[in-house]
Design an enzyme around this catalytic site. Structure first.
Site, short mmCIF file in Angstrom:
data_model
loop_
_atom_site.label_atom_id
_atom_site.label_comp_id
_atom_site.label_asym_id
_atom_site.label_seq_id
_atom_site.Cartn_x
_atom_site.Cartn_y
_atom_site.Cartn_z
NE ARG A 180 53.23 -8.60 6.70
CZ ARG A 180 53.15 -9.84 7.17
NH1 ARG A 180 52.52 -10.09 8.31
NH2 ARG A 180 53.70 -10.84 6.51
N GLY A 212 45.55 -8.23 3.85
CA GLY A 212 44.53 -7.87 2.87
C GLY A 212 43.86 -9.09 2.26
CG ASP A 225 52.06 15.62 7.98
OD1 ASP A 225 52.05 15.88 6.77
OD2 ASP A 225 51.04 15.67 8.69
CD GLU A 275 42.23 5.63 9.67
OE1 GLU A 275 42.54 5.05 8.61
OE2 GLU A 275 42.53 6.79 9.92
CD GLN A 282 54.36 -3.78 3.53
OE1 GLN A 282 55.37 -4.45 3.63
NE2 GLN A 282 53.48 -4.01 2.58
#
Length: 173
Positions: free
Chosen positions: A93, A97, A111, A121, A138
């Site tokens: 989000r 950040g 996938d 991470e 998100q």
């Protein structure tokens, strides 16, 4: 094309499973996922790609946990997701950040057919106190063209928690 929030909501229980699900976390073209209270931290440096690397568990208390720069924290989403006929993608989000927190290094791409918790991470570029249950990332969904082959046999499929790197298994082939 990316699904709208209304289309995500329409596909819940069909092509998209998010557990637990709350309409409050739905955005115009994504759905916010929350940080689980458990983190894993690698305990021996340097890390070695050819072998399993040891980790220790750290619980984020309700009062918060100080994350420090230079340390990779493996976390996971509180929500379990399952996706069919779509490509799930994860992104941090912007509010997270702007505090200097990154929620993935390179693994924001899922996938078709992936089901499980998303391993995050996590790293910070300045000291930051984090809390369990905060909406950190998100998930959004791309449509596909062409014949679909679903992901079924990967190392991380149907996980039940945080997954440290299993790259070492690639060397065993």
């Amino acid at each position: 094309m990316i699904l709208t929030g209304k289309e995500i909501q329409k596909r819940i229980g069909k092509d998209i499973i998010i557990t637990p699900y709350s309409e409050k976390q739905l955005n115009p073209n994504s759905y916010n996922l929350r940080l689980h209270e458990e983190l894993l931290i690698y305990t021996e440096l340097p890390l070695d790609m050819k072998k399993p690397n040891l980790t220790k568990k750290q619980i984020i208390p309700e009062s918060g946990l100080l994350l420090k720069p230079g340390i990779l924290y493996l976390g996971r989403t509180l929500e379990f997701t399952e996706t069919h006929h779509l490509v799930p993608m994860l992104e941090g989000r912007s509010s997270i950040g702007r505090l200097g927190m990154l929620v993935h290094v390179t693994a924001g791409f899922g996938d078709v057919g992936f089901k499980g918790f998303w391993t995050l991470e996590i790293s910070v570029i300045q000291p930051l106190i984090v809390y369990p249950g905060v909406e950190v990332c998100q998930i959004f969904y791309h449509t596909l063209e062409g014949q679909i082959t679903e992901y079924t046999s990967g190392k991380y499929q149907a996980n039940q928690g945080i997954q440290p790197s299993m790259l070492y298994q690639d060397f065993e082939k």
